[in-house]
Design an enzyme around this catalytic site. Structure first.
Site, mmCIF file in Angstrom:
data_model
loop_
_atom_site.group_PDB
_atom_site.id
_atom_site.type_symbol
_atom_site.label_atom_id
_atom_site.label_comp_id
_atom_site.label_asym_id
_atom_site.label_seq_id
_atom_site.Cartn_x
_atom_site.Cartn_y
_atom_site.Cartn_z
ATOM 1 N N LYS A 17 1.029 -1.054 -0.024
ATOM 2 C CA LYS A 17 -0.385 0.480 -0.129
ATOM 3 C C LYS A 17 1.131 1.387 0.182
ATOM 4 O O LYS A 17 0.642 1.948 0.162
ATOM 5 C CB LYS A 17 -0.443 -0.090 1.041
ATOM 6 C CG LYS A 17 -1.734 -0.870 1.613
ATOM 7 C CD LYS A 17 -2.962 -1.339 0.209
ATOM 8 C CE LYS A 17 -3.963 -2.251 0.621
ATOM 9 N NZ LYS A 17 -3.163 -3.604 1.186
HETATM 10 C C1 LIG Z 1 -4.097 -5.028 0.026
HETATM 11 C C2 LIG Z 1 -3.429 -5.765 -0.030
HETATM 12 C C3 LIG Z 1 -3.366 -6.753 -0.817
HETATM 13 C C4 LIG Z 1 -5.283 -6.897 -1.861
HETATM 14 O O1 LIG Z 1 -4.569 -5.669 -2.371
HETATM 15 P P1 LIG Z 1 -6.141 -5.399 -2.965
HETATM 16 O O2 LIG Z 1 -5.431 -4.794 -3.757
HETATM 17 O O3 LIG Z 1 -7.170 -5.177 -2.194
HETATM 18 O O4 LIG Z 1 -6.555 -6.520 -4.473
HETATM 19 C C5 LIG Z 1 -2.962 -8.324 -0.072
HETATM 20 N N1 LIG Z 1 -1.477 -8.477 -0.327
HETATM 21 C C6 LIG Z 1 -1.553 -7.555 0.973
HETATM 22 C C7 LIG Z 1 -0.210 -7.694 1.912
HETATM 23 C C8 LIG Z 1 -2.160 -6.151 1.316
HETATM 24 O O5 LIG Z 1 -2.416 -5.310 2.223
#
Ligand SMILES: *Cc1c(COP(=O)(O)O)cnc(C)c1O
Length: 496
Positions: free
Chosen positions: A112
């Site tokens: 993120k």
């Molecule tokens: C948010 C997240 C995901 C999922 O990603 P999306 O974009 O919501 O599909 C997968 N792994 C981790 C570690 C995340 O923080």
């Protein structure tokens, strides 16, 4: 070429990218999408001298064409700096029979950070450009990682307040600690008694509450979103798909024009959608492999064309993917239906309504073939961490392990030997309690921070700076609320 945006549900006029980013979500409850896609207009083999920031500029300039060059360069410089522990920003590691794109070297140890390091800069520049003089209140629902990354990104940013809702009991100890120790006068963290879907629905409800929004405006506030429903989150995620391709070309791992696959551990469908957008720009991508955990609603959807949330919700050892309502799928439906807004709206209403499901048309189903869906159980996730560690001493976090396991199944089933990149979304240190089970045979230790030390001793991988001493930091946030009291909580925080 100027790229304009509009709502997936149709009832809104076109927007510039700055307007779409500032608003976060459309008035008709739809999500903003580009009306047309920019294309990669350079030969990829002529881009191999570019570093991450240069690729970022190349991609962002195309999608966010109403921002000035100075604004974009400034945002990129401020986002991708020494906050990242790896100087390449997104290192690509070859291990076992795949490439691992490590997107977790930012401050919060999860992918993120790739978008949330830059979103606050884009959003404040958008507000300035548009002459918005109200304070922007960022609301975010988190399954654990978005929250911290958004808090970190918006902490003490002028003219903003940030309020994060996380599911009490639905995040890892490290994730929780990271959030409740967050510094910054404008940061607020709330535990809700519910799961991620409750948090996300609650936030969307607030965005769509016209009376409340009007009341807020009168008090000098406007809402925006830090979730991947904001197009300003998605566009920066397109960058690392393009960067990966260029990097593999540069290393001679692939030849010009050769297709590669990506496996993406998926929750809200934002990350994998960014891969799809990269493909629409002309990046040679073969399959986009969507990996889910026991909450396998997307696996079922990709196989049957029916999206059905009438099912049990599980809390798993890959909590950031514990989601039933994958918001960004709406953006894919918009593309698959050839921009049929009323059809998309209809499907979303069905999902919201009593039936809690919708079925796509046969033509849309046909177009889903560029995707492959798979899922894994919690036990398989741990076994996969163990197997990869034993074989190559490479340590996967639980989410990345879900992706790798699905990749193995995919290869077995399809015999496809296309070179494949596993999108690695979190550091193993973020989910140590589970990861340790794959690395050390067994342990009685329960304390997450002791386990972190144990993981480091066993693997020789040093503990990332941002979580060192996390257990000794002061707890600064302790608000809790019922899932239907989110609006009142927002009011309380803002003193309305
Ligand atoms: C948010 C997240 C995901 C999922 O990603 P999306 O974009 O919501 O599909 C997968 N792994 C981790 C570690 C995340 O923080």
């Amino acid at each position: 070429m100027v790229i304009k945006y509009k709502s997936t549900r149709g009832n809104e006029e076109t927007k510039t990218s700055a307007e779409a980013i500032l608003k976060g979500i459309a008035k008709d409850k739809g999500l903003f999408v580009p009306i047309s896609f920019p294309t990669i207009d350079k030969k990829l083999e002529e881009m191999t001298h570019m570093d991450y920031k240069e690729v970022a500029f190349y991609v962002l300039e195309k999608f966010l064409s109403d921002f000035s060059e100075d604004d974009l360069r400034d945002a990129i410089e401020n986002a991708y700096d020494e906050k990242f522990e790896a100087k390449e920003i997104a290192p690509i590691v070859k291990a076992s029979d795949a490439y691992f794109l490590e997107l977790y070297h930012g401050k919060t140890l999860a992918f993120k950070d790739m978008a949330l390091s830059i979103l606050p800069h884009l959003l404040t520049k958008a507000a300035k450009k548009l002459g918005e003089d109200k304070k922007v209140v960022i609301l975010a629902a988190t399954s654990g990682d978005t929250g911290k990354a958004a808090l970190e990104g918006f902490s003490d940013v002028d003219q903003t307040e940030i309020i994060v809702f996380y599911p009490d009991n639905g995040v890892s100890e490290v994730q929780k600690r990271q959030m409740i120790t967050q510094e910054g006068k404008n940061t607020h963290v709330v535990a809700i008694k519910g799961n991620f879907d409750d948090a996300q629905s609650g936030v969307k409800k607030i965005f769509n509450d016209d009376d409340f929004n009007e009341q807020m405006n009168e008090k000098g506030y406007v809402f925006s979103s830090a979730n991947s429903i904001n197009i300003g989150r998605l566009v920066p995620q397109v960058v690392y798909y393009v960067y990966t391709y260029i990097e593999l070309l540069k290393r001679g791992e692939i030849t010009s024009g050769e297709k590669i696959n990506f496996v993406v551990p998926t929750g809200n469908f934002g990350n994998i959608l960014a891969g799809y957008y990269a493909k629409k720009m002309g990046l040679p991508i073969g399959k986009l492999i969507c990996a889910s955990n026991k909450n396998n609603v997307l696996y079922d959807f990709l196989n049957t064309g029916v999206y059905n949330i009438n099912r049990e919700f599980f809390m798993t050892n890959s909590p950031s993917m514990d989601i039933l309502i994958s918001s960004n799928l709406e953006r894919l439906l918009y593309e698959l239906s050839d921009h049929d807004e009323s059809l998309v709206k209809n499907m979303m209403n069905q999902l919201d309504g009593e039936s809690k499901q919708y079925t796509i048309t046969p033509k849309m189903k046909e177009l889903l073939k560029g995707f492959y869906g798979g899922f894994t159980t919690e036990e398989e996730t741990i076994e996969t961490i163990k197997k990869v560690y034993d074989q190559s001493k490479y340590v996967l976090d639980t989410h990345t392990a879900v992706a790798y396991k699905v990749y193995e199944e995919y290869k077995k089933e399809t015999k496809d030997d296309t070179k494949t990149v596993i999108v690695s979304t979190a550091s193993p240190y973020k989910f140590t309690k589970s990861v340790i089970k794959g690395v050390v045979a067994s342990t009685e230790e329960k304390n997450e921070f002791k386990l972190i030390e144990m993981l480091s001793k066993n693997t020789g991988i040093s503990i990332p700076e941002p979580i060192k001493d996390l257990d000794k930091k002061e707890i600064l946030h302790d608000i809790k609320c019922e899932k239907d009291a989110m609006k009142d909580t927002v009011k309380g925080i803002l003193g309305i």
